[in-house]
Design a protein around this motif. Structure first.
Motif: not given
Ligand code: SAM
Length: 351
Positions: A230-240, A275-281, A304-309
């Protein structure tokens, strides 16, 4: 489909793995029971909790993940239908650590980083013992070791060199020092017992595969459950990989040291941050591509309801792929997007 018993999925061991859907299984069970499927793929399986639920619902399940440690766990708990460790765990952990023998990679590379010296020694010394086991029993032992490592870590993660947080003599408002200080052998026995209790034969062939989601074959799956980072609306991702690199190292100790990035204090593995899944871009394109790849199947997506996208954007990708979309929010079906922007778990169903 036949089920082994109502709420059998409750036997899935409790976990504090980041993003685990273990607590969401009742909701997911309700959603899944309304859908018709015989084969299912969970290409971001994580702990394997949802793949386990799918197995309980009688499906032929494939669980896959980019991290090998998750795949070892899925082999132990989902692919495996008969083997247990039983009393063997006692012999496995007994007498460790010893003060003799060569210094292993954990003691050498991770000194004062995640565990105390005698604990590092335990981890180094149990690995060759586990290696003597075969098949699912080896997977169950590795699973127990992973869980013991996680239980002994502040935040249950390996993203910081913060052993001092555990050992410092201060008053704490969080965490559980007793759990952190409980010896490895005690934790491992507890987790081995929990894992043994979860093993069952559904009568269907289930399997676990280490793969990037986009490399999984989309054919032959009636249902695909998509639960990406999940990437948050602030652009913070989770790098597993950065969170759980230590467990990945345990899976391949021979080649661990050459893959370690020594310039970081927490000694992560090469590949972190890629990993592209941890990056808002990168995540929006990854979502689009994944939905396109698996659009021949019923799609269930957790986000999550507040993520990107945003949820509406994901719903748009599903509609573009020809799907009728339902949005499940906190246990009830809603057919329009809520304006409430607080972070909630959402499940999108695309048929
Ligand atoms: C939110 S977690 C899944 C949680 C899981 N549903 C559970 O209940 O434990 C996301 C998972 O995606 C995996 N992952 C990240 N990037 C991936 C990729 N490109 N392909 C496959 N898996 C990936 C991570 O290793 C992590 O286990």
């Amino acid at each position: 489909m036949t089920e082994p018993g109502d709420r059998h999925w409750e036997r899935f061991p409790k976990t504090r793995y980041a993003g685990s859907k273990r607590k969401l299984l009742p909701l997911l069970a309700n959603v899944l029971r309304k859908l018709e499927f015989d084969t299912a793929l969970d290409p971001f399986c994580g702990t394997g909790s949802v793949a386990y639920l799918l197995k309980c619902l009688g499906a032929e399940v494939t669980a896959s993940d980019a991290l090998e440690s998750n795949v070892v766990a899925a082999r132990a708990l989902i692919q495996n239908s008969t083997e247990t460790l039983g009393d063997e765990i006692e012999a496995l952990v007994s007498g460790l650590p010893t003060s003799d023998g060569p210094i292993g990679i954990v003691e050498r590379v991770f000194d004062e980083i995640f565990f105390e010296r005698h604990e590092n020694r335990f981890v180094d010394q149990i690995l060759p013992r586990i290696d003597k086991l075969h098949g699912a029993r080896r997977d169950l032992a590795m699973y127990s070791l992973f869980q013991a490592c996680l239980a002994k870590r502040p935040y249950n993660l390996f993203h910081r060199a913060n052993l001092a947080m555990r050992t410092r003599d201060v008053a704490r408002s969080f965490g559980n020092k007793v759990t952190w200080d409980t010896p490895f052998n005690v934790h491992m026995k507890r987790y081995a017992t929990a894992a043994d209790a979860a093993v069952f034969d559904s009568g269907r062939a289930c399997r676990a595969v280490c793969s990037s989601a986009l490399d999984m074959d989309p054919t032959g799956c009636d249902l695909v459950y998509i639960d990406p980072p999940y990437v948050s609306s602030k652009g913070a991702g989770v790098d597993y990989l950065d969170y759980y690199h230590f467990l990945e190292g345990l899976c391949d100790p021979e080649n661990w040291e050459e893959r370690v990035l020594m310039k970081y204090k927490h000694r992560p593995l090469q590949g972190r941050g890629q990993n592209p899944w941890c990056d808002p871009a990168g995540i929006i394109g990854a979502f689009e591509e994944t939905i396109k790849r698996f659009c021949g199947s019923i799609l269930l997506i957790s986000y999550r309801s507040d993520g990107i996208p945003g949820i509406d954007e994901i719903a748009g990708f599903l509609k573009h792929a020809g799907k009728h979309v339902e949005i499940v929010d906190a246990g009830e079906y809603v057919y329009a997007l809520s304006r409430n922007r607080r972070s909630r778990e959402i499940v999108l169903v695309g048929r």
